[in-house]
Design an enzyme around this catalytic site. Structure first.
Site, PDB file in Angstrom:
ATOM      1  N   TYR A  89       4.155   6.744   9.720  1.00  0.00           N
ATOM      2  CA  TYR A  89       3.292   5.598   9.415  1.00  0.00           C
ATOM      3  C   TYR A  89       4.088   4.470   8.751  1.00  0.00           C
ATOM      4  CZ  TYR A  89      -1.101   3.174   8.381  1.00  0.00           C
ATOM      5  OH  TYR A  89      -2.133   2.249   8.346  1.00  0.00           O
ATOM      6  N   TYR A 117      -9.098   5.817   7.748  1.00  0.00           N
ATOM      7  CA  TYR A 117      -9.290   6.158   9.161  1.00  0.00           C
ATOM      8  C   TYR A 117     -10.365   7.247   9.186  1.00  0.00           C
ATOM      9  CZ  TYR A 117      -4.866   3.764  10.213  1.00  0.00           C
ATOM     10  OH  TYR A 117      -3.864   2.824  10.353  1.00  0.00           O
ATOM     11  N   HIS A 123       0.846  -1.189   0.000  1.00  0.00           N
ATOM     12  CA  HIS A 123       0.000   0.000   0.000  1.00  0.00           C
ATOM     13  C   HIS A 123       0.885   1.244   0.000  1.00  0.00           C
ATOM     14  CE1 HIS A 123      -4.276  -1.412   1.290  1.00  0.00           C
ATOM     15  NE2 HIS A 123      -3.747  -2.212   0.385  1.00  0.00           N
TER      16      HIS A 123
HETATM   17  C1  PHB Z   1      -5.736  -3.908  11.041  1.00  0.00           C
HETATM   18  O1  PHB Z   1      -5.874  -4.166   9.830  1.00  0.00           O
HETATM   19  O2  PHB Z   1      -5.963  -4.746  11.939  1.00  0.00           O
HETATM   20  C2  PHB Z   1      -5.235  -2.539  11.440  1.00  0.00           C
HETATM   21  C3  PHB Z   1      -4.721  -1.698  10.472  1.00  0.00           C
HETATM   22  C4  PHB Z   1      -4.274  -0.438  10.851  1.00  0.00           C
HETATM   23  C5  PHB Z   1      -4.353  -0.046  12.175  1.00  0.00           C
HETATM   24  C6  PHB Z   1      -4.857  -0.906  13.144  1.00  0.00           C
HETATM   25  C7  PHB Z   1      -5.308  -2.164  12.778  1.00  0.00           C
HETATM   26  O3  PHB Z   1      -3.920   1.193  12.540  1.00  0.00           O
END
Ligand code: PHB
Ligand code: FAS
Length: 393
Positions: free
Chosen positions: A384, A201, A72
């Site tokens: 990130y 998000y 990604h």
């Molecule tokens: C997940 O896919 O479980 C996941 C992805 C990103 C996050 C937290 C959990 O910040």
């Protein structure tokens, strides 16, 4: 029973360390209180930083990850209907993250360990660590109701937040820093098409929601819920209806729903133990720290700890050096605290928090600045994808 490195815990931390040590010819034994099936049944992380991916390659367990993982190059933050893409690839000179579930990471490491014929004692609980300040520490564990003793040179405490290792550091030495958030994440796993090509998000007036995935046909979604919520009070329909209410309308309109394969509520906390070492004991992964999952850092921090611990153990056994030992904790903690900060920041910015009106206005202004400035977007992106691993020297 004797070995060089006793590893407590067969989660990703313990198994990754065991595999790296095996490839370096350093003898190790893993002791795990649960069954392999139980460990694989825990649904947890889904995003790997590039540093974790590199470490899996160094460990030689990357074939399936490379074949099935989804690279990604970005993700989205949606504030109500307003969607902003964080261009990870463009903002970090080409770095990205990999969508590949922790369950699959653990499976790959388990299979590699079985293939190498390495000793892993499942359903054996470590009950005591002895002689941590001697040259010959021992691990006492229960197997078939019998106490067994494993002699070793060093102990890797990879036994997670509720393990025995951290508790083995004397109270007058150990300092614990904790922040508990007044909400949890209700997670749902389903064999449905992901909500979008990339993670979203979502900050909404009804609370936070995350649309993630495990593959192009398996989704992982989360809802912020009060800590008082019980998972049995959340039918699949109720979950899907609430998720649709928290994501942008065009995402909701095309969201594929379906039966849950797993549903659970996880509490959120920021936690760091200091120091991460005591005599011949080294803590790694959740045994030493916990982050709220909003920054996708939990599993990835385990990787940087393991990388540092592996480098240290190689310097001891291959170069006969002991001068680096006392640097382990400070080296890990530098990166840990920066990941704690990012995870706290993402959680504070994106969740529905109690507080005064001006508190909310200040948070909205900070998020508005970050999402509309190159410097702000770059800061989010480089945290990130993962900050560089710190070096012991
Ligand atoms: C997940 O896919 O479980 C996941 C992805 C990103 C996050 C937290 C959990 O910040
Ligand atoms: P683990 O807890 O995975 O493994 C420790 C192992 O030690 C366990 O198998 C345990 O059984 C064993 N053990 C404990 N005590 C023992 C004893 N006395 N004797 C022998 N064995 C013992 N991270 C993310 O990045 N994204 C997420 O979305 C995310 N979601 C999460 C959801 C939940 C509910 C939880 C609990 C964590 C989540 N995490 C997430 C964080 C998680 O992925 C951890 O970072 C990761 O499991 C860390 O791996 P380990 O350090 O190996 O610890």
């Amino acid at each position: 029973m004797k070995t060089k490195i006793a590893i407590i815990g067969a989660g990703p931390s313990g198994l990754l360390l065991g595999q790296l040590l095996h490839k370096a010819g350093i003898d190790n034994v893993v002791i795990e209180r649960r069954s392999a099936k139980y460990v694989l049944g825990r649904i947890r992380a889904g995003i790997l930083e590039y540093g974790f991916v590199d470490l899996m390659r160094e460990a030689g367990v990357h074939t399936r990850m490379d074949a099935e993982g989804l690279r990604h190059d970005g993700f989205e933050i949606a504030i109500g209907e307003d969607r902003t893409r964080i261009d990870l690839h463009g903002l970090t000179a080409g770095k990205s993250v990999l969508v590949y579930g922790q369950t699959e990471v653990t499976r790959d490491l388990m299979e590699a360990r079985i293939g190498a014929g390495l000793p892993t004692h499942y359903e054996c609980e470590v009950i005591e660590l002895r002689g941590l300040n001697t040259g010959k520490p021992t691990v006492v564990f229960r197997s078939d109701h019998e106490d067994c003793v494993l002699e070793c040179d060093y102990i890797a405490g990879c036994d997670g937040f509720h393990g025995v290792s951290r508790r083995s550091i004397p109270g007058d030495t150990l300092r614990e820093h904790e922040k508990v958030y007044p909400f949890g994440w209700l997670g749902l796993l389903s064999d449905t098409r992901p909500a979008s090509d990339e993670l979203i998000y979502n900050k909404s007036d009804r609370g936070f929601a995350l649309c993630s995935m495990r593959s192009e046909s398996r989704s992982r979604h989360y809802l912020q819920v009060p800590l008082s919520e019980k998972v049995e009070d959340w039918s699949d329909d109720r979950f899907w209806d609430e998720l649709k209410a928290r994501v942008p309308a065009d995402v909701a309109s095309t969201l594929e729903t379906g039966p849950s394969l797993e549903k659970s509520i996880a509490p959120l906390r920021s936690f760091v133990a200091e120091p991460l070492q005591y005599g011949r004991l080294f803590l790694a992964g959740d045994a030493g720290h916990i982050v709220p999952p909003t920054g996708a850092k939990g599993l990835n921090l385990a990787a940087s700890d393991i990388s540092t611990l592996f480098t240290l153990l190689v310097s001891i056994y291959e170069q006969g050096r002991t001068d680096l030992i006392e640097r382990y904790s400070e080296t890990c903690l530098r990166r840990i605290w920066k990941a704690e900060r990012f995870s706290w920041w993402m959680t504070t910015m994106l969740h529905h928090l109690d507080g005064t009106d001006i508190d909310r206005k200040l948070i909205d202004a900070e998020l508005d600045y970050y999402l509309n400035s190159e410097a702000g977007l770059t800061t989010i992106a480089e945290n990130y994808v993962g900050l560089p691993f710190d070096r012991l020297e």
